[in-house]
Design a protein around this motif. Structure first.
Motif, PDB file in Angstrom:
ATOM      1  N   ASP A 445       0.829  -1.205   0.000  1.00  0.00           N
ATOM      2  CA  ASP A 445       0.000   0.000   0.000  1.00  0.00           C
ATOM      3  C   ASP A 445       0.869   1.263   0.000  1.00  0.00           C
ATOM      4  N   LYS A 447       0.652   4.115  -1.267  1.00  0.00           N
ATOM      5  CA  LYS A 447       0.037   5.426  -1.053  1.00  0.00           C
ATOM      6  C   LYS A 447       0.027   5.764   0.437  1.00  0.00           C
ATOM      7  N   ASN A 448      -0.388   4.777   1.225  1.00  0.00           N
ATOM      8  CA  ASN A 448      -0.444   4.934   2.679  1.00  0.00           C
ATOM      9  C   ASN A 448       0.957   5.151   3.260  1.00  0.00           C
ATOM     10  N   GLU A 586      -8.326  -9.140   0.128  1.00  0.00           N
ATOM     11  CA  GLU A 586      -9.120  -7.944   0.339  1.00  0.00           C
ATOM     12  C   GLU A 586      -9.935  -7.641  -0.925  1.00  0.00           C
ATOM     13  N   ARG A 655      -7.091  -0.907  -3.566  1.00  0.00           N
ATOM     14  CA  ARG A 655      -6.038   0.001  -3.107  1.00  0.00           C
ATOM     15  C   ARG A 655      -5.529   0.937  -4.192  1.00  0.00           C
ATOM     16  N   GLU A 697       1.610  -0.726  -5.101  1.00  0.00           N
ATOM     17  CA  GLU A 697       0.617   0.337  -5.287  1.00  0.00           C
ATOM     18  C   GLU A 697      -0.791  -0.262  -5.267  1.00  0.00           C
ATOM     19  N   GLY A 700      -2.567  -4.140  -0.453  1.00  0.00           N
ATOM     20  CA  GLY A 700      -2.406  -3.655   0.918  1.00  0.00           C
ATOM     21  C   GLY A 700      -2.073  -4.811   1.833  1.00  0.00           C
TER      22      GLY A 700
END
Lengths: 722, 275
Positions: A445, A447-448, A586, A655, A697, A700
């Motif tokens: 992930d 971005k997080n 997920e 995600r 990317e 997650g």
């Protein structure tokens, strides 16, 4: 003769046409190209005295011995070291490319301080004294405010003297936040602790096994110690050892196996338990080395009947029985797990289930079996004394929550670092020290993770290279690369013995870099008090020599120390840890009908080190074409989405969303999409940057409920025409 | 007909690559690049212009899921002997930039003689030859690792695998210094052979019964050097190029992929050598 306009034009045009028709222009072009060929921009490598210098490669956890050919003081070629206990002359593609890392332009050449915006790439060169001063003033200031715990360090390993020095620094300073990057080692350590009741790691006597059942372990895709695995693979071929690869995709490991068993992604643990159930029900188990069998047996038989397992895994019932029989009939069967290179921790349920198979086959601590190898214990430093500030800091909970509450069983949870920083943690993080890790690219992930890094006020990178994480840093304190430094390299990587390699400087430091060990010792000394007292060594080399004690002479002489006689941490396996629920991918099935799984390739470096130019050159044009990355799907899956080979598509997951090209591959289960891990770099240089997509990317972390480790094996996804 | 030097006994260096063992890891490719100063560019995904003396191809059996199989096939220069040294490339080179050595069986490439006509590339049925469309450029600092044993090539010339001929020269010098009449098997090994972590490549003198490669291949000189090993085959054997790189596979579809067969033809049939 009078020159009028008409005759002038006739002369010029006629002359031009005549010249163009003559061989003259072509001859001139040809001559100039031949002539410019002789220009001296093709280098002539200088000759000199040739010597070979031995060292240990530490680009991956494999621990291979290398022999570096030098011409005067230039290193010109890395070769595998003949007779080395790990690789005996063989070498992998990354090890061979090492000189491109040493001499390449992606090196950070001097300590630097950020002057522009973060990530802008504007730096000011500073001296090592100034750099140490900036670091220690910052750290002292935070500590004096009683906030020592708000400093964290992330490193690729926690064994060996260099990570140990960093850990010691954190302890003496007063922070509980030393984090090791995620890998299969996490689940392995936990499984050994759960099953054997002691601290250690699993070692596999692969060379003597006569039946290998791999649950997705990339046996020739970079799992374990890669060169050792290639050698074992060839040995199995020579000895006609059956190798079964269970995996949703026809990886190189599956292609080399004697049998490929395609499976629904993420259901490997179910298959392992299903096989165990067949073994138990047909009385094909050896219960001599297991405890708790009685209650476990009834649970197993009621929960994993073959038909049900077949439905979950997509593996036919007769195949399950067949695998069980093959496993039981073999003299020295061995079951392995850890997807691909084992870069994700994985779930305890899966690891424990596979290790339980080994126990039921009665091959624990036996030739050709699985060994419970103790952790190496040669680092025997007196405990670092902690002053009041340090003790207060150490009493604080960890930023990632590891070791307490519902994460009591885990040591490190790097997958929870981003969430911890982004507000879920017990306190905000003020400083992050990054050593030999590239979390901005490698953590799931992205971005997080980027958001988390933006929140950390001060980031210090010890990286030798311009990677994604050092691009986000405020202070760069570049370490030597492995060919420039002394270091002990303890090798785990599934070896059924204890091996310590020694890295030695093959060339002198090429730039104004400094050994991380020296940097840590210098910082500790500058901070004084109990921190300085914890580091009594004048320099790193002294520390290394004193720590290794009697092993030092062997290491200096032969470059490697080996202990073949393993004293296992325990002999009995307590069957447990398999009652946890399965790890689901997920995402919503209706919105995201496909499953995206990352895959590992030995030609794409998946760890901290980015692919050097030589390696990226060997990557197929069905993985990267120009800047475009590819996603592999079965032709059935593609045609359902109206896509065909080479088409540009949008791949979306809960995600993220990326544009990729389609590569049709018959060797992948319909409904599954696969993407190479380790691409999509934004840092480094033009040879690597912006090529393909970083699969992180799109994926997650998924927490293993029993430990908190990242157990994500994939994510639900959708493909559409772009 | 050119005058051929008499060597006693002549050597014939060749290779046996066990495709059952090859994992497609690519170590041979990079060992070669690193040994032979092979240049690289920012984008190497156009494989038609990407220089890789050793190339690993991926073969599939063409069957649908789940019966799909993969096999990797490393392809160095095949060092064709043809008939009496008439390799496809040697026959067409107008500059004698490439030649067949009767002493070693190695097809040479002399860069400073080559003027870039690329006839040899057209003639080579194995795509083993590469053209330098650009001058090689190493990023700042990387020139330091260049080996003095192999000259970097300039724009406009063709290059290819030399069986690491410079290693042969070094080994020969060493043998003379040690008063040995021949180069020992272990003293001359190509970079790819040495690096292969799976031990899939065996290199040596096909004429020398003591060498491992001879024992594996057992070439039959009466049948155009076809191997007597039932697992062995050569690429496009029926063209009569008489290559010295042999491949071993226990899988019939792999052996069949090594040549063009009509539906009714059996794998392994070899026609007579063409003149």
């Amino acid at each position: 003769m009078k020159v009028d306009r008409r005759s002038f034009l006739s002369f010029v045009i006629g002359g031009a046409a005549g010249t163009a028709l003559s061989p003259l222009p072509w001859k001139l072009i040809d001559d100039s190209s031949i002539w410019s060929q002789m220009w001296p921009w093709t280098p002539v490598p200088p000759d000199g005295e040739v010597v070979y210098e031995d060292s240990t490669c530490s680009l991956c956890p494999g621990g291979c011995g290398i022999s570096v050919r030098k011409v005067d003081n230039r290193a010109v070629k890395i070769e595998g070291k003949k007779g080395h206990p790990v690789n005996d002359g063989g070498i992998c593609i990354l090890g061979l490319s090492g000189l491109q890392l040493l001499y390449g332009p992606t090196r950070i050449k001097t300590p630097m301080k950020r002057i522009g915006e973060r990530g802008e790439g504007k730096w000011r060169k500073i001296s090592w004294d100034e750099a140490t001063a900036i670091l220690t003033e910052k750290l002292t200031d935070i500590r004096n405010r009683g906030e020592a715990h708000t400093v964290a360090a992330i490193a690729e390993s926690d064994s060996g003297t260099v990570p140990a020095l960093l850990q010691r620094f954190m302890t003496a300073y007063g922070s509980p936040n030393f984090i090791r990057t995620s890998s299969q080692v996490d689940a392995d350590e936990l499984a050994v602790k759960t099953l054997f009741g002691a601290t250690g790691r699993a070692g596999f006597d692969l060379e003597n096994a006569d039946y290998v059942l791999s649950f997705g372990a990339g046996l020739v895709d970079g799992w374990g110690s890669p060169v050792r695995m290639f050698r074992a693979g060839s040995l199995w071929k020579e000895k006609n050892v059956a190798v079964v690869q269970v995996e949703p995709r026809l990886s190189n490991s599956a292609a080399k196996a004697t049998r490929w068993v395609p499976i629904n992604p993420g259901t490997e643990a179910d298959l392992a338990l299903g096989i165990a159930a067949v073994l138990v029900s047909q009385n094909m188990v050896d219960t001599g080395g297991v405890s708790g069998f009685g209650s476990w047996k009834s649970d197993l038989l009621s929960n994993y009947p073959t038909q049900k397992v077949s439905q979950t895994t997509g593996v036919a019932a007769d195949v399950i029985v067949d695998l069980a029989k093959g496993f039981a009939k073999a003299d020295r069967p061995l079951a392995l797990c850890g997807r691909g290179k084992g870069l994700v921790a994985g779930s305890l349920r899966e690891t424990a289930a596979v290790y339980a198979l080994n126990a039921l086959a009665g091959n624990i601590n036996r030739t050709g079996g699985m060994w419970a190898v103790p952790e190496s214990d040669y680092i025997q430093w007196p405990k670092a004394a902690t002053d009041k500030l340090a003790s207060a800091g150490l009493r604080q909970p960890r930023i990632d929550g590891a070791g307490a509450g519902r994460y009591a069983d885990s040591r490190y949870l790097p997958n929870r670092l981003a969430d911890g920083v982004n507000g879920e943690g017990p306190y905000p993080l003020q400083v992050l020290l990054v050593a030999g890790a590239n979390p901005c690219h490698d953590l799931p992930d992205s971005k997080n993770v980027r958001a988390a890094f933006a929140r950390i006020p001060f980031i210090v990178s010890f990286s030798s290279f311009n990677d994604e994480t050092s691009a986000m840093a405020d202070l760069l304190l570049p370490d030597h690369v492995y060919l420039e430094r002394y270091e002990d390299v303890p090798v785990g990587a599934g070896l059924a013995r204890q091996v310590i390699g020694l890295s030695r400087p093959v060339v002198s430091a090429q730039f104004n870099t400094r050994h991380l060990g020296e940097t840590v010792i210098a910082a500790a000394r500058a901070m004084g008090g109990s921190i300085a007292d914890a580091f009594p060594w004048p320099d790193y080399e002294t520390c290394l020599e004193e720590t290794l004690g009697e092993k030092w002479d062997t290491l200096m002489e032969t470059g490697v120390w080996v202990e073949n006689d393993i004293d296992p941490v325990a002999d009995t396996v307590r069957l447990a840890g398999m009652d946890a629920p399965a790890i689901q991918a997920e995402g919503d099935v209706d919105r995201f009908p496909l499953l995206l799984v990352p895959y590992d390739s030995i030609r794409i470096s998946g760890g901290t080190i980015g692919d050097p130019p030589f390696m990226i050159k060997t990557v197929a044009d069905t993985v990267i074409k120009g800047k475009d990355g590819f996603v592999e799907v079965n032709p059935q899956t593609a045609s359902a989405a109206g896509l065909t080979e080479g088409d540009m598509a949008t791949l979306s997951t809960p995600r993220g969303e990326v544009r990729v090209r389609i590569h049709l591959f018959e060797g992948i289960k319909p409904g599954v999409a696969a993407m190479a891990r380790g691409l999509g770099h934004t840092a480094y240089d033009g040879y690597l940057a912006e090529k393909g997509v970083n699969v992180n990317e799109l994926i997650g972390p998924v927490e293993d409920p029993s430990s908190g480790h990242d157990a994500a094996w994939g994510i639900r996804a959708k493909l559409a025409k772009a | 007909m050119k005058h051929e030097q008499q060597h006693n006994p002549p050597m014939k260096y060749g290779m046996a690559i066990d495709l059952d063992k090859c994992t497609g890891c690519g170590a041979c490719m990079v060992a070669c690049m690193s040994e032979n100063n092979i240049p690289f560019r920012e984008d190497e995904s156009d494989k038609l212009v990407s220089i890789s003396w050793m190339s690993v191809f991926k073969l599939t059996n063409g069957k649908a899921f789940p019966d799909t199989e993969i096999c990797y096939l490393p392809r160095p220069c095949q060092h064709c002997e043809g008939h009496g040294g008439h390799s496809p490339c040697v026959s067409v080179c107008p500059a004698t930039a490439t030649d067949y050595s009767a002493e070693t069986g190695i097809v040479s490439q002399i860069y400073t003689r080559c003027f870039g006509c690329r006839y040899c590339m057209g003639a080579c049925p194995y795509h083993a030859r590469y053209f330098n469309w650009w001058d090689p450029v190493w990023p700042e600092g990387m020139e330091k690792y260049l080996s003095p044993n192999v000259s970097p090539r300039m724009r406009g010339v063709v290059e290819k695998c030399s069986f690491c001929f410079h290693r042969y020269q070094l080994a020969k010098n060493k043998a003379y210094l040690n008063d040995e009449r021949t180069v020992p098997e272990a003293a001359y090994q190509t970079a790819c052979t040495q690096a292969c972590p799976a031990g899939a490549i065996v290199f040596g003198d096909l004429n020398n019964p003591a060498h491992q490669v001879h024992q594996i291949v057992k070439p039959d000189p009466r049948k155009g050097n076809k191997s007597r090993n039932p697992r062995a085959f050569r690429l496009l054997e029926r063209l009569g190029t008489n290559p010295k790189v042999y491949y071993l596979s226990s899988r019939e579809w792999v052996r069949r992929a090594g040549d063009n067969y009509l539906a009714h033809e059996k794998t392994g049939q070899v026609s007579n050598v063409h003149h």
